[in-house]
Design an enzyme around this catalytic site. Structure first.
Site, PDB file in Angstrom:
ATOM      1  N   ALA A  35      43.360  -1.741  62.150  1.00  0.00           N
ATOM      2  CA  ALA A  35      43.081  -0.346  61.834  1.00  0.00           C
ATOM      3  C   ALA A  35      43.463  -0.108  60.380  1.00  0.00           C
ATOM      4  CB  ALA A  35      43.902   0.558  62.758  1.00  0.00           C
ATOM      5  N   GLY A  61      43.644  -4.122  65.423  1.00  0.00           N
ATOM      6  CA  GLY A  61      42.368  -3.537  65.825  1.00  0.00           C
ATOM      7  C   GLY A  61      41.190  -4.477  65.601  1.00  0.00           C
TER       8      GLY A  61
HETATM    9  C1  3H9 Z   1      46.269  -1.502  64.224  1.00  0.00           C
HETATM   10  O1  3H9 Z   1      45.349  -2.247  64.099  1.00  0.00           O
HETATM   11  C2  3H9 Z   1      46.361  -0.511  65.346  1.00  0.00           C
HETATM   12  C3  3H9 Z   1      45.282  -0.748  66.353  1.00  0.00           C
HETATM   13  O2  3H9 Z   1      45.847  -1.280  67.515  1.00  0.00           O
HETATM   14  C4  3H9 Z   1      44.490   0.510  66.608  1.00  0.00           C
HETATM   15  C5  3H9 Z   1      45.030   1.471  67.544  1.00  0.00           C
HETATM   16  C6  3H9 Z   1      44.217   2.717  67.830  1.00  0.00           C
HETATM   17  N1  3H9 Z   1      45.136  -1.061  56.461  1.00  0.00           N
HETATM   18  O3  3H9 Z   1      48.959  -8.233  52.544  1.00  0.00           O
HETATM   19  P1  3H9 Z   1      48.074  -8.302  51.368  1.00  0.00           P
HETATM   20  C7  3H9 Z   1      45.952  -3.795  52.166  1.00  0.00           C
HETATM   21  S1  3H9 Z   1      47.540  -1.489  63.139  1.00  0.00           S
HETATM   22  C8  3H9 Z   1      45.071  -0.667  55.179  1.00  0.00           C
HETATM   23  O4  3H9 Z   1      48.665  -8.260  50.024  1.00  0.00           O
HETATM   24  P2  3H9 Z   1      47.314 -10.978  52.097  1.00  0.00           P
HETATM   25  C9  3H9 Z   1      47.315  -4.029  51.560  1.00  0.00           C
HETATM   26  O5  3H9 Z   1      48.060  -2.850  51.489  1.00  0.00           O
HETATM   27  C10 3H9 Z   1      47.103  -2.711  61.939  1.00  0.00           C
HETATM   28  N2  3H9 Z   1      45.340  -1.501  54.144  1.00  0.00           N
HETATM   29  O6  3H9 Z   1      47.071  -9.554  51.442  1.00  0.00           O
HETATM   30  C11 3H9 Z   1      46.942  -4.580  50.218  1.00  0.00           C
HETATM   31  O7  3H9 Z   1      46.544  -3.487  49.405  1.00  0.00           O
HETATM   32  P3  3H9 Z   1      46.801  -3.524  47.831  1.00  0.00           P
HETATM   33  C12 3H9 Z   1      47.280  -4.075  62.461  1.00  0.00           C
HETATM   34  C13 3H9 Z   1      45.675  -2.757  54.428  1.00  0.00           C
HETATM   35  O8  3H9 Z   1      46.088 -11.749  51.824  1.00  0.00           O
HETATM   36  C14 3H9 Z   1      45.701  -5.405  50.499  1.00  0.00           C
HETATM   37  O9  3H9 Z   1      45.203  -4.907  51.744  1.00  0.00           O
HETATM   38  N3  3H9 Z   1      47.054  -5.025  61.385  1.00  0.00           N
HETATM   39  C15 3H9 Z   1      45.769  -3.217  55.744  1.00  0.00           C
HETATM   40  O10 3H9 Z   1      48.637 -11.512  51.712  1.00  0.00           O
HETATM   41  C16 3H9 Z   1      45.966  -6.888  50.619  1.00  0.00           C
HETATM   42  O11 3H9 Z   1      47.033  -7.098  51.545  1.00  0.00           O
HETATM   43  C17 3H9 Z   1      48.058  -5.434  60.597  1.00  0.00           C
HETATM   44  O12 3H9 Z   1      49.178  -5.067  60.772  1.00  0.00           O
HETATM   45  C18 3H9 Z   1      45.472  -2.311  56.798  1.00  0.00           C
HETATM   46  N4  3H9 Z   1      45.522  -2.690  58.089  1.00  0.00           N
HETATM   47  O13 3H9 Z   1      47.411 -10.698  53.659  1.00  0.00           O
HETATM   48  C19 3H9 Z   1      47.667  -6.381  59.503  1.00  0.00           C
HETATM   49  N5  3H9 Z   1      46.142  -4.521  55.723  1.00  0.00           N
HETATM   50  O14 3H9 Z   1      46.034  -4.693  47.323  1.00  0.00           O
HETATM   51  C20 3H9 Z   1      48.357  -5.995  58.229  1.00  0.00           C
HETATM   52  C21 3H9 Z   1      46.264  -4.859  54.431  1.00  0.00           C
HETATM   53  O15 3H9 Z   1      46.338  -2.202  47.374  1.00  0.00           O
HETATM   54  N6  3H9 Z   1      47.925  -6.801  57.105  1.00  0.00           N
HETATM   55  N7  3H9 Z   1      45.986  -3.810  53.637  1.00  0.00           N
HETATM   56  O16 3H9 Z   1      48.279  -3.702  47.716  1.00  0.00           O
HETATM   57  C22 3H9 Z   1      48.386  -8.038  56.869  1.00  0.00           C
HETATM   58  O17 3H9 Z   1      49.138  -8.598  57.625  1.00  0.00           O
HETATM   59  C23 3H9 Z   1      47.932  -8.709  55.603  1.00  0.00           C
HETATM   60  O18 3H9 Z   1      47.490  -7.710  54.731  1.00  0.00           O
HETATM   61  C24 3H9 Z   1      46.783  -9.739  55.774  1.00  0.00           C
HETATM   62  C25 3H9 Z   1      46.323 -10.208  54.361  1.00  0.00           C
HETATM   63  C26 3H9 Z   1      47.303 -10.929  56.567  1.00  0.00           C
HETATM   64  C27 3H9 Z   1      45.598  -9.124  56.457  1.00  0.00           C
END
Ligand code: 3H9
Length: 680
Positions: free
Chosen positions: A66, A105
């Protein structure tokens, strides 16, 4: 090709409707993505020329969850659950083509497709727990139906993703492809259409059985690790619902618990921290395209606990490392400890025997600084003595390659003074690792007055390469919590055990007296020079050096279980009487306030002086460097949640009560409190 929204396109290729999500950087499920997927599936279902649907993503990853930035605002349609319902009930097969990470999500979306196809380096996870949440769109109900209850519990409680090979083995995905994912997934979709089956995860029941008492065992097993967090327990309750309730009832339970998690202060703090951590890696004023210096070999001076731990980070990331020591005995001892650490990790099954050797092969030991001539980055990690460091940097300056970065691991000495002995102060920087350096994630990158932008950029990026969370700070005395304050409270009447307990309950891994006992009270103490002027010195004179001698502020048994030592309390009483301090009962709240408020105040001063560039950076330092509980977001976030006017008022109250200057509110705090502002 048709643009359904600005984030999703639609095309039909050989009977398959291809929905392409393009929402950089991580294809999060923003409003336009949800709308596009829903419209696309509905369009495909109506189109007689379409027999199957392929969902895939442009860019570096499948949907990573999400859009967290939307959580704080009023939800805009379409509702995510409605999108998923359209997919799951579609009368034409939908195939998810997965690369990168299918998280949260994103994985929940894939679980509502009829089939999942992935490339080998794809990963799958439900990491919501790390944001203080749970998968709120059916993830907790569908995942156990595919991978079994135990694996599902493991995944939602740890938040750790699994690799594609394991996902295939568990049945989470239907096929692994090598080569062109899109082309092969298209072929898979056509085959699926030909078969005509529409398997839905929700209809599976065959993997939901568990032994009686299983969930209580899980709770007991994770209790210590998840202490203070709300989300792990809520995640477990959801999986319990998957086992014990019909599917739709389970979904309703999940939705209810999701709302509870989302409204919790723990989740607010953890979401705040997610962005704080990413923000910290960005340096204000440093353009994105600032050049980097290549780092192919790292040199470490000193093979002690710190040097050895730092070197392990390099080897773990596959970077060759040269370690220099003064004597062969010290070098062999240092490398021996490193090998033993790796062997222990292998014994626990976290790396293979082959990995141990491969990592050791990256080490070169030496007794000659001249062997650092081919290193791109040299990190000095000898003991804290300015004269010694200056001597090393003078020699290093003459030896190191012209473009090499010279770093000091100093935590307390003035970096500018060290840089000044070299002919290249622009290439000198502080890289302050926290002990144990191979474990702790924080890396303070200390910028000297003359440190060049490309050196800062290189080190910030390099930190990520070796798995650290970098925070850029200016030269200062470091963010040390003030131990004197605890001593003062113990003199006023709180027992060491009480102080420790209050801090433990707040969420810190241990209190200051327990910590002192663990570290050893005799650090920097000797019998010959002891003046007996502090409680700690007196304890040492009694042979009570802390845990290692079985006694300190506490008494320890063979298993290192501790009981409060009467002698420590008596010593505090004696010192209080001598100093004319009247002892009294001190309550939990005061103990906590007197620890936390000066920390917040110190944070405000650090901001004022420009040592840190953002309040959230300070929180990152405290969480990763000093064990602050992430579900409280760090001291600055905590201060915001108390309200800065309240923080100021309490500080002034303690200033009056104790006369201690540490409670004198910082100018920035006063200013923000008056304006009704916050630190972030
Ligand atoms: C969810 O899904 C709830 C559901 O169950 C729905 C219920 C109804 N949203 O980490 P990075 C941005 S909860 C918005 O440096 P990497 C991050 O801030 C979600 N932004 O890259 C950054 O921005 P900036 C469950 C997001 O390659 C940029 O993307 N999912 C989100 O080292 C790059 O991120 C998670 O918890 C997001 N969801 O790692 C996954 N995710 O460049 C959370 C990232 O401006 N994300 N951004 O600073 C991660 O674990 C890592 O970002 C990922 C990439 C592994 C994807």
């Amino acid at each position: 090709m048709i643009a359904l929204t600005d984030k999703v396109t639609y095309s039909v290729e050989d009977g398959v409707a291809v929905l392409t999500v393009d929402n950089p950087p991580v294809n999060a499920l923003s409003q336009g993505v949800r709308q596009g997927i829903k419209d696309g599936v509905e369009r495909a279902l109506e189109d007689p020329a379409v027999a199957a649907v392929l969902l895939h993503c442009a860019g570096r990853t499948f949907i990573a969850g999400a859009d967290i930035t939307e959580f704080a605002s009023v939800p805009q349609g379409p509702d995510f659950h409605a999108v998923l319902a359209v997919m799951e009930n579609a009368r034409k097969p939908i195939v998810a083509a997965i690369h990168g990470t299918a998280l949260g999500g994103g994985l929940e979306t894939a679980l509502c497709c009829h089939y999942r196809v992935a490339v080998e380096d794809a990963r799958f996870g439900l990491p919501e727990v790390n944001l203080g949440l749970l998968p709120g769109a059916g993830g907790t109900q569908r995942l156990p139906r595919l991978v079994g209850v135990e694996k599902a519990v493991d995944m939602v409680v740890s938040g750790n993703p699994i690799r594609a090979a394991e996902a295939l083995e568990l049945g989470l995905i239907d096929a692994l492809v090598t080569g062109d994912l899109r082309a092969q997934a298209l072929a898979f979709a056509r085959d699926a259409a030909a078969r005509g089956e529409l398997p839905r995860v929700r209809d599976r029941q065959d993997k939901l059985a568990v032994e009686p008492g299983y969930f209580d065992q899980v709770r007991a097993a994770i209790a210590r690790k998840t202490r203070g967090f709300l989300a792990p327990e809520l995640n477990i309750q959801c999986i319990e619902a998957a086992v014990s309730q019909p599917f739709d009832e389970g979904l309703a339970t999940e939705a209810k618990l999701f709302r509870q998690a989302l409204a919790s202060p723990e989740s607010a703090a953890q979401q705040y921290f997610f962005f704080a951590e990413r923000q910290a890696a960005k340096v204000p004023g440093l353009p994105k395209d600032t050049p980097e210096r290549p780092i192919n070999r790292v040199g470490i001076i000193g093979a002690g606990t710190m040097g050895g731990g730092i070197a392990m980070n390099m080897a773990n990331a596959g970077i060759p490392v040269t370690v220099v020591e003064m004597s062969d005995a010290a070098l062999q001892r240092g490398l021996g400890v490193v090998r033993k650490n790796y062997e222990n990790t292998a014994r626990k099954g976290r790396i293979s025997e082959g990995d141990v050797q491969a990592r050791m092969d990256l080490f070169t030991g030496s007794l000659d600084l001249a062997d650092l001539a081919d290193c791109d980055l040299v990190i000095e990690a000898v003991f804290e003595n300015m004269a010694v460091k200056k001597e090393i940097f003078t020699k290093l300056d003459a030896i190191a390659a012209p473009n090499a970065i010279l770093a000091s691991n100093t935590s307390a000495l003035n970096l500018n003074e060290i840089a000044a002995v070299t002919t290249r102060p622009e290439s000198v920087i502080g890289l302050h690792f926290f002990s144990p350096a191979n474990v702790m994630k924080l890396l303070e990158v200390v910028r000297g007055d003359k440190t060049a932008p490309d050196v800062i950029q290189t080190c910030m990026r390099f930190a990520k390469r070796i798995g650290k969370v970098p925070v850029l700070v200016g030269v200062c005395h470091g963010f040390v919590g003030n131990r004197i304050l605890f001593q003062r409270q113990a003199l006023e009447g709180a027992t060491p055990a009480h102080i420790d307990e209050v801090l433990y309950e707040f969420g810190l891994p241990m209190g200051p007296f327990q910590m002192s006992d663990l570290a050893g009270l005799d650090i920097g103490w000797s019998k010959e020079t002891s003046t007996g002027s502090t409680v700690s010195e007196r304890l040492c004179e009694l042979g009570r050096f802390g845990q290692k001698s079985g006694a300190g502020y506490y008494d320890y048994d063979e298993q290192r279980n501790r009981t409060p030592a009467a002698v420590a309390v008596e010593l505090f009483e004696e010192f209080a009487a001598k100093q004319g301090i009247t002892r009294r009962e001190i309550g939990d709240e005061e103990i906590l306030d007197r620890l936390l408020l000066p920390m917040i105040n110190e944070g405000a001063r650090i901001l004022e002086e420009g040592i840190a560039s953002r309040a959230s950076d300070i929180d990152v330092v405290y969480v990763y460097g000093y064990g602050w509980p992430v579900y409280r977001g760090g001291p600055m976030h905590y201060a915001n949640s108390l309200g800065l006017a309240e923080v100021r008022a309490r500080l002034e109250r303690y200033r009056g009560k104790t006369g201690d200057a540490a409670f004198e509110p910082a100018a920035l705090l006063v200013e923000l409190a008056e304006k009704g502002g916050s630190f972030t």
